[in-house]
Design a protein around this motif. Structure first.
Motif, PDB file in Angstrom:
ATOM      1  N   ALA A  44       0.844  -1.188   0.000  1.00 16.55           N
ATOM      2  CA  ALA A  44       0.000   0.000   0.000  1.00 16.55           C
ATOM      3  C   ALA A  44       0.883   1.243   0.000  1.00 16.55           C
ATOM      4  CB  ALA A  44      -0.905   0.018   1.234  1.00 16.55           C
ATOM      5  N   THR A  45       0.303   2.352  -0.401  1.00 13.09           N
ATOM      6  CA  THR A  45       0.958   3.637  -0.229  1.00 13.09           C
ATOM      7  C   THR A  45       0.273   4.329   0.942  1.00 13.09           C
ATOM      8  OG1 THR A  45      -0.519   4.725  -1.804  1.00 13.09           O
ATOM      9  CG2 THR A  45       1.562   3.844  -2.676  1.00 13.09           C
ATOM     10  N   PHE A  46       0.974   5.274   1.552  1.00 16.04           N
ATOM     11  CA  PHE A  46       0.380   5.987   2.672  1.00 16.04           C
ATOM     12  C   PHE A  46       0.771   7.458   2.631  1.00 16.04           C
ATOM     13  CE2 PHE A  46       4.564   5.102   4.372  1.00 16.04           C
ATOM     14  CZ  PHE A  46       4.872   6.259   5.087  1.00 16.04           C
ATOM     15  N   THR A  47      -0.082   8.256   3.224  1.00 16.45           N
ATOM     16  CA  THR A  47       0.197   9.659   3.514  1.00 16.45           C
ATOM     17  C   THR A  47      -0.158   9.862   4.967  1.00 16.45           C
ATOM     18  OG1 THR A  47      -0.329  10.330   1.250  1.00 16.45           O
ATOM     19  CG2 THR A  47      -0.326  12.058   2.930  1.00 16.45           C
ATOM     20  N   GLU A  48       0.772  10.414   5.714  1.00 13.13           N
ATOM     21  CA  GLU A  48       0.560  10.617   7.146  1.00 13.13           C
ATOM     22  C   GLU A  48       0.714  12.093   7.480  1.00 13.13           C
ATOM     23  OE1 GLU A  48       1.846   8.372  11.204  1.00 13.13           O
ATOM     24  OE2 GLU A  48       3.428   8.669   9.725  1.00 13.13           O
ATOM     25  N   LYS A  49      -0.224  12.592   8.267  1.00 11.19           N
ATOM     26  CA  LYS A  49      -0.166  13.977   8.751  1.00 11.19           C
ATOM     27  C   LYS A  49      -0.072  13.933  10.264  1.00 11.19           C
ATOM     28  CE  LYS A  49      -2.837  15.932   4.954  1.00 11.19           C
ATOM     29  NZ  LYS A  49      -4.031  16.686   4.559  1.00 11.19           N
ATOM     30  N   LYS A  50       0.985  14.565  10.788  1.00 10.05           N
ATOM     31  CA  LYS A  50       1.165  14.634  12.236  1.00 10.05           C
ATOM     32  C   LYS A  50       0.867  16.057  12.680  1.00 10.05           C
ATOM     33  CE  LYS A  50       4.565  10.969  12.408  1.00 10.05           C
ATOM     34  NZ  LYS A  50       5.952  10.602  12.695  1.00 10.05           N
ATOM     35  N   TYR A  51      -0.094  16.181  13.570  1.00 11.21           N
ATOM     36  CA  TYR A  51      -0.495  17.478  14.118  1.00 11.21           C
ATOM     37  C   TYR A  51       0.160  17.621  15.490  1.00 11.21           C
ATOM     38  CZ  TYR A  51      -3.948  17.250  10.402  1.00 11.21           C
ATOM     39  OH  TYR A  51      -4.554  17.141   9.172  1.00 11.21           O
ATOM     40  N   ILE A  52       1.138  18.507  15.552  1.00 11.87           N
ATOM     41  CA  ILE A  52       1.925  18.704  16.767  1.00 11.87           C
ATOM     42  C   ILE A  52       1.629  20.098  17.310  1.00 11.87           C
ATOM     43  CG2 ILE A  52       4.269  18.757  17.704  1.00 11.87           C
ATOM     44  CD1 ILE A  52       5.003  16.859  15.305  1.00 11.87           C
ATOM     45  N   ALA A  53       1.315  20.183  18.594  1.00  8.13           N
ATOM     46  CA  ALA A  53       0.884  21.447  19.211  1.00  8.13           C
ATOM     47  C   ALA A  53       1.876  22.590  18.992  1.00  8.13           C
ATOM     48  CB  ALA A  53       0.639  21.240  20.697  1.00  8.13           C
ATOM     49  N   LEU A  54       3.147  22.312  18.952  1.00  7.44           N
ATOM     50  CA  LEU A  54       4.160  23.355  18.813  1.00  7.44           C
ATOM     51  C   LEU A  54       4.304  23.881  17.392  1.00  7.44           C
ATOM     52  CD1 LEU A  54       6.915  21.780  21.091  1.00  7.44           C
ATOM     53  CD2 LEU A  54       5.324  23.621  21.681  1.00  7.44           C
ATOM     54  N   LEU A  55       3.660  23.240  16.431  1.00  4.55           N
ATOM     55  CA  LEU A  55       3.800  23.635  15.026  1.00  4.55           C
ATOM     56  C   LEU A  55       2.498  24.209  14.480  1.00  4.55           C
ATOM     57  CD1 LEU A  55       5.787  20.533  13.729  1.00  4.55           C
ATOM     58  CD2 LEU A  55       6.714  22.724  14.506  1.00  4.55           C
ATOM     59  N   ASP A  56       2.628  25.185  13.567  1.00  5.09           N
ATOM     60  CA  ASP A  56       1.454  25.817  12.953  1.00  5.09           C
ATOM     61  C   ASP A  56       0.771  24.919  11.926  1.00  5.09           C
ATOM     62  OD1 ASP A  56       1.907  28.098  14.426  1.00  5.09           O
ATOM     63  OD2 ASP A  56       3.041  29.099  12.843  1.00  5.09           O
ATOM     64  N   ARG A  57       1.569  24.084  11.256  1.00 10.56           N
ATOM     65  CA  ARG A  57       1.038  23.213  10.207  1.00 10.56           C
ATOM     66  C   ARG A  57       1.406  21.764  10.481  1.00 10.56           C
ATOM     67  NH1 ARG A  57       3.677  25.745   5.127  1.00 10.56           N
ATOM     68  NH2 ARG A  57       5.060  26.563   6.693  1.00 10.56           N
ATOM     69  N   PRO A  58       0.637  20.836   9.955  1.00 12.24           N
ATOM     70  CA  PRO A  58       0.982  19.425  10.166  1.00 12.24           C
ATOM     71  C   PRO A  58       2.261  19.045   9.418  1.00 12.24           C
ATOM     72  CG  PRO A  58      -0.882  19.610   8.667  1.00 12.24           C
ATOM     73  CD  PRO A  58      -0.592  20.991   9.168  1.00 12.24           C
ATOM     74  N   VAL A  59       2.954  18.079   9.971  1.00 12.95           N
ATOM     75  CA  VAL A  59       4.118  17.496   9.312  1.00 12.95           C
ATOM     76  C   VAL A  59       3.584  16.369   8.427  1.00 12.95           C
ATOM     77  CG1 VAL A  59       6.284  16.259   9.641  1.00 12.95           C
ATOM     78  CG2 VAL A  59       5.606  18.050  11.268  1.00 12.95           C
ATOM     79  N   VAL A  60       3.839  16.460   7.126  1.00 13.10           N
ATOM     80  CA  VAL A  60       3.297  15.486   6.181  1.00 13.10           C
ATOM     81  C   VAL A  60       4.415  14.582   5.675  1.00 13.10           C
ATOM     82  CG1 VAL A  60       2.043  15.165   4.014  1.00 13.10           C
ATOM     83  CG2 VAL A  60       1.508  17.131   5.486  1.00 13.10           C
ATOM     84  N   SER A  61       4.155  13.294   5.699  1.00 11.85           N
ATOM     85  CA  SER A  61       5.103  12.325   5.144  1.00 11.85           C
ATOM     86  C   SER A  61       4.322  11.339   4.277  1.00 11.85           C
ATOM     87  CB  SER A  61       5.862  11.594   6.255  1.00 11.85           C
ATOM     88  OG  SER A  61       4.966  10.886   7.081  1.00 11.85           O
ATOM     89  N   SER A  62       5.045  10.664   3.399  1.00  9.14           N
ATOM     90  CA  SER A  62       4.395   9.673   2.535  1.00  9.14           C
ATOM     91  C   SER A  62       5.398   8.595   2.166  1.00  9.14           C
ATOM     92  CB  SER A  62       3.828  10.329   1.269  1.00  9.14           C
ATOM     93  OG  SER A  62       4.869  10.913   0.519  1.00  9.14           O
ATOM     94  N   GLY A  63       4.860   7.467   1.726  1.00  6.82           N
ATOM     95  CA  GLY A  63       5.728   6.367   1.362  1.00  6.82           C
ATOM     96  C   GLY A  63       4.946   5.117   1.044  1.00  6.82           C
ATOM     97  N   GLU A  64       5.574   3.990   1.338  1.00  9.19           N
ATOM     98  CA  GLU A  64       5.004   2.681   0.997  1.00  9.19           C
ATOM     99  C   GLU A  64       4.990   1.782   2.226  1.00  9.19           C
ATOM    100  OE1 GLU A  64       7.039   2.659  -3.447  1.00  9.19           O
ATOM    101  OE2 GLU A  64       7.954   1.474  -1.848  1.00  9.19           O
ATOM    102  N   MET A  65       4.039   0.878   2.223  1.00  8.45           N
ATOM    103  CA  MET A  65       3.937  -0.099   3.305  1.00  8.45           C
ATOM    104  C   MET A  65       3.786  -1.497   2.712  1.00  8.45           C
ATOM    105  SD  MET A  65       1.275   1.877   5.806  1.00  8.45           S
ATOM    106  CE  MET A  65       1.460   0.798   7.195  1.00  8.45           C
TER     107      MET A  65
END
Length: 194
Positions: A44-65
Motif C-alpha cells: 500500500a501507499t500511505f500519507t501521514e499527517k502529524k499534528y503537533i501542538a508546537l507547530l502551525d502546520r501538520p508534518v506530512v510524510s508519505s511512502g510505501e507499506m
C-alpha cells in the motif's frame, strides 16, 4: 363475507418466503475481525499527517507499506526524508540516514501494546486487541470505524485513542490521538498486485 381464509394462504406464503430469505449478516466486531483475518497482506501507499501542538502546520510524510500476515509490517517513508520502520515478530527496527535502532518488543511493554494495536487489527486478532484496549465498532461493512480505547493505564498515558477506518476487510485509515493532544492521521491506499 369472511376474508380471513382468503388472506391466510397469501400471508402464510409471504411468511415462508420471509423466513427463507437469507438473513442479513450482523456487522459486529467478530465479523470485522473475521474479514481482516482473511487478508494475507499486501502492499500500500500511505500519507501521514502529524499534528503537533508546537507547530502551525501538520508534518506530512508519505511512502510505501508492506504487510505479511500475521506479524510482519514494513513502513518505508520516502518523503520528506527516507526512513524505515520494520516490525518483524518481536523486533522493531528504525533506520534514519546512518542511524539504526533495534529493539526487542518484549523488553518494551508500552511499545509492544502499541504495536499490538496495529498487528491485532491487520491480522483480525481480537484477543490481542482486547488485552490492552476496549473496542467499539461503528458504521457498516462498506464504511466502518473501529475505535480502540486503552484499558491499560500505562498505554493511556501515551495514547488516548486509536481510530481505524476501512471498508470490508481492508484498513484505509489510522488515527492516533496521543495523551498530550498531538495526533497523527494516516491514509492508506492498497496497491494492486500484478
Amino acid at each position: 363475507m369472511n376474508f380471513r381464509p382468503a388472506l391466510a394462504a397469501p400471508l402464510a406464503a409471504l411468511l415462508l418466503l420471509a423466513g427463507a430469505a437469507p438473513a442479513r449478516a450482523a456487522w459486529d466486531v467478530a465479523t470485522l475481525m473475521g474479514e481482516l483475518a482473511r487478508n494475507p497482506g499486501g502492499r500500500a501507499t500511505f500519507t501521514e499527517k502529524k499534528y503537533i501542538a508546537l507547530l502551525d502546520r501538520p508534518v506530512v510524510s508519505s511512502g510505501e507499506m508492506r504487510y505479511v500476515a500475521p506479524d510482519y509490517l514494513e513502513k518505508r517513508t520516502l518523503k520528506p526524508r527516507p526512513e524505515l520502520l520494520l516490525l518483524d515478530k518481536d523486533q522493531i527496527v528504525v533506520e534514519r540516514g546512518k542511524q539504526k535502532i533495534t529493539l526487542r518488543l518484549t523488553e518494551q511493554p508500552e511499545i509492544l501494546a502499541f504495536v499490538a494495536s496495529i498487528r491485532g487489527t491487520l491480522s483480525g486478532n481480537r484477543a490481542a486487541l482486547e488485552r490492552n484496549y476496549a473496542l467499539h465498532l461503528a458504521g457498516t461493512r462498506e464504511a466502518w470505524t473501529l475505535t480502540l480505547s486503552p484499558s491499560d493505564t500505562r498505554i493511556a498515558e501515551l495514547v488516548t485513542r486509536i481510530t481505524i477506518g476501512g471498508k470490508r476487510g481492508q484498513v484505509g485509515s489510522v488515527e492516533y490521538l496521543q495523551a498530550d493532544g498531538d495526533r497523527a492521521v494516516m491514509s492508506i491506499e492498497p496497491v494492486a498486485t500484478p
